[in-house]
Design an enzyme around this catalytic site. Structure first.
Site, mmCIF file in Angstrom:
data_model
loop_
_atom_site.group_PDB
_atom_site.id
_atom_site.type_symbol
_atom_site.label_atom_id
_atom_site.label_comp_id
_atom_site.label_asym_id
_atom_site.label_seq_id
_atom_site.Cartn_x
_atom_site.Cartn_y
_atom_site.Cartn_z
ATOM 1 N N SER A 27 1.103 2.902 4.824
ATOM 2 C CA SER A 27 1.801 3.557 5.819
ATOM 3 C C SER A 27 2.698 2.766 6.948
ATOM 4 C CB SER A 27 1.111 4.634 6.603
ATOM 5 O OG SER A 27 0.664 5.543 5.756
ATOM 6 N N GLY A 62 0.760 -1.143 0.047
ATOM 7 C CA GLY A 62 0.075 -0.059 0.051
ATOM 8 C C GLY A 62 0.662 1.527 0.233
ATOM 9 N N HIS A 63 0.416 2.407 0.247
ATOM 10 C CA HIS A 63 0.865 3.555 -0.191
ATOM 11 C C HIS A 63 1.639 4.087 1.043
ATOM 12 C CE1 HIS A 63 -2.908 4.389 1.687
ATOM 13 N NE2 HIS A 63 -2.635 5.476 2.277
ATOM 14 N N ASN A 64 2.540 4.643 1.106
ATOM 15 C CA ASN A 64 3.543 5.056 2.120
ATOM 16 C C ASN A 64 4.553 4.003 2.878
ATOM 17 O OD1 ASN A 64 2.512 7.588 1.604
ATOM 18 N ND2 ASN A 64 0.954 7.395 3.193
#
Lengths: 366, 366, 366
Positions: free
Chosen positions: A278, A258-260
């Site tokens: 994250s 996922g993002h981050n």
């Protein structure tokens, strides 16, 4: 790729005996090996298979009597799987991608592609892309604007790399991998039900209508050296900072990052692992297939998680995890032992209650 | 996209103070912000980072003393994530797809494509397709015969849309998504083992040889407005009626939606969620990553399921679920607390049995 | 594809009554059927829907009074889902791929493609490929060097088939499937943490730095006849021998099959199932969505595993499994019943301890 017993032994940094000039054209399991193939009999259990095959040379455990097995030459290895790495590298023909740039490829004139590239049909390379020397890029790959890729990349069929992604040297991406898709990040104008239950662990006062507004992903993905991505892997770009994959880390097929997310160095994430947005994964972390990591948590260095472990909370360095929810592997094994003992416990309880009731009543009537 | 503090504040419907004419070229985390970037310090914990960065303007929580932090301008927001939505939209350059139709695209002459389209290299668009105004379709996308897509679509690299799929306005599909693959529906000439154990909960009389005959998917997929699909998502077409995805619903990477499934409005299905055939999901349902939904069941409106929850039976509206098998979140938390207390329970049982045995024996010898 | 009640009945090997010359252009659910569609009312619960629709003919359970329902013709079937297979096949128009070879396809001159092929835009076919008669290959498919595919193949958009893969007759691959990606096989120069905990079940002496050396995949993938692969499926090639998928086996979307895996005949692996490297799956095995199989284990013939079952150890033939870790379905159901009874058990224990303490003290004070 013309090999002899001698060149193979040298590639494996291993000792050879017998006719080391014997030509070898491939490797095979012992029972199906032909006379020009080297038989892979690196552990004792494979040695009987040699009699069924036709190999003249074999890779054997130290101390094996190769002459007694009727072989003409032998290579001796201490750690079979490591030998397999060298051997498979020596014999892998790799995917055929013709040298040079296929005439159907659409390459932006501002893209800089290093010497020795092989670029296949229908590849699309965008504005400002920079790719290092020796790149092999197979059919239908898409490399978007301002992407940077290091030397000796192998980008296979249909891989899609989004804008501004930065990748190190010796990158390998199996077919269909997607790097730099937008993050899954949405917000409701007012506090959402999800935010509410995170605070209350499941209690909800009133349920409101809500719809989702998109948070765009302005960040990118930064990938270190010697990273390999499996088929149809998906790595989302970060919201503001970059999603990071550390050097030496390998992702198996259908892994989702996922993002981050920050994944450390030298990790192995097996098939279908998912890391929610994250979260941070330390160095040398190994996750079995179908593991899941909650968002916004931390998994320490050297953590090993068994297949399908679902990690909901921070995991300290070195911990060996299993289960849903993830607990120490020994705790999980113990928990299920205990669960299987429950029927006996229920029976003992029933018996004991009866005994005690009898005791009490006797007491009362004494 | 030339922005100032003032234009950003207006986009966020937020209040600005100080030199609101300050030009802003991007957004950054406070500690790494340059002088032309606005620092994202929307909650207290990010404020110390401002001293390490070079930002002249920041987005801050209401009441922050921006002048005391050495800033020249500030924007104040009440709900940081919502501000992030507006801000990220303002600064997202989006993927570069040149306006017009790339000369390599293969577009059937009967296809109707609205004004303002940008269609990339090697795109294939079939017979009778209708696409609304402002579509951006990236390289290698495939849109099959008779598909209808609304206005302002963003279809990214390698997305494949099968025949007769109908999609609303403002559709976004990340790279590699597949919409309208055939359903996974097979039948055996006689009752299969699976049908048998569904009736008997695991008992099997005799095990028969069986092979599978395909049920073709005649239905299609119907997708509402404002739907976003993640990378490598797969949505199967229905058998007779259509598989449906309601307006405002967002699917993350690698989500699988089986044939005939009905997903309601404004749902969030996170990474790697799988919905088996013919199940119905209500409105505003949120599922964490790797959740699974059994076939032919119903998940009510506003259900929230934690990561990797496996839903085997109907779930009433508003329920908060966790676990395998899915139970109320509080029940799951309680269950694992109890499981961890089992060793003590076993010890107490052993002790108590001994005590009672002693009591009984004493009784007997009295 | 011009059909009548008579031709449909013949295709289903079923009995028809009434005006069997009635032309039929499609099939529909009863309540939405038009006058030229046959209504699918194969079980009692769908019969009331006939009154709302406009169908003149229907497929009905044996013994239904079709004339009393106002129909002009009827077909009677004993096993509805089997009838659905025949019916859906009769009405499936299939994907539109124009006959012949699209001028944009890049086909190596040494490839041999059987008569009657339809090959779409931007398809890439490599050196030495052999494809049987009647193949339909949709846009953006990639078939690498020396691949062999049997007759009547349907290879959909963006499918990628790696070098030397061998596939039988009547193969179907949904969009985005990847066959023959490299295996996920890595080795550390010294014994790795994973090898250590496999031996010790979780105990670790010292944690060492380690990095991963790649074992290349020299093997291929061999697929039998009548195999169907779902969208974005990934099947890795073997290390030395081939990864095998037996005849008649069907894989749903996003299934992952690791290197060296052997899957038997007539299996169904539902959405997002993952099989780790070197495991063997018997014949007629059925796995619900999101099941996982550990590496190097054996799952016997006719095993049925419920959704998300995680199989860590060998499973004997015929076993019906559920849970994480997988146990017999009845054991799993019983286990969770027992877990839910734990609060009562804790209460009984507390009560009993108090009673016994009182008894003991009374004893002591007597």
């Amino acid at each position: 790729m013309a090999q002899t017993v001698e060149t193979i032994a040298r590639a494996l940094a291993a000792r050879a005996e017998g006719d080391i000039s014997l030509p070898i054209e491939g490797a095979s399991e012992p029972q199906s090996a032909g006379p020009k193939q080297i038989a892979l009999a690196m552990s004792e259990k494979y040695i009987p298979g040699l009699a069924q095959g036709k190999a003249l040379a074999a890779i054997l455990p130290e101390g094996t009597d190769w002459q007694g097995l009727g072989l003409k030459a032998a290579i001796f290895v201490a750690r079979p799987r490591l030998a397999m790495a060298g051997l498979s590298k020596a014999f892998d023909p790799g995917p055929e991608i013709a040298p040079g740039i296929h005439p159907t490829a659409v390459i932006d004139p501002t893209a800089e592609i290093g010497a020795g590239a092989a670029i296949g049909p229908f590849v699309v390379i965008g504005r400002g892309v920079r790719i290092g020397e020796g790149a092999r890029i197979a059919a239908h790959a898409c490399i978007s604007e301002d992407v940077k890729i290091g030397e000796q990349a192998l980008v296979l069929q249909g891989v899609k790399i989004g804008a501004r992604v930065v990748i190190g040297d010796r990158f390998i991406a199996q077919p269909g991998a997607v790097i730099g898709s937008d993050g899954f990040s949405f917000v409701t104008p007012e506090k959402s039900g999800v935010e509410e239950i995170r605070e209350t662990l499941g209690q909800r006062d009133t349920i409101k209508e809500q719809s989702w507004t998109r948070i765009h992903s302005l960040g990118t993905v930064v990938i270190g050296d010697d990273v390999e991505l499996g088929a149809n892997v998906c790595i989302d770009r970060g919201t503001v900072r970059a999603t990071m994959i550390g050097s030496g880390t390998k992702l198996d097929n259908l892994v989702h990052v996922g993002h981050n997310v920050q994944v450390g160095r030298d990790c192995l994430l097996c098939g279908q692992v998912g890391i929610a947005g994250s979260s941070r994964i330390g160095d040398r972390v190994v996750m079995g297939g179908q593991c899941g990591v909650n968002d916004n948590i931390f998994v320490g260095d050297d953590v090993i998680a068994g297949g399908a472990t679902k990690i909901f909370t921070n995991a300290p360095a070195g911990r060996v995890l299993l289960g849903y929810p993830a607990v120490k592997m020994e705790t999980h094994v113990e928990a299920w032992k205990n669960i299987r003992r429950l029927p006996r416990l229920f029976a003992q309880m029933a018996e004991l209650r009866e005994t005690v009731t009898n005791l009490t009543q006797k007491k009362g009537t004494e």
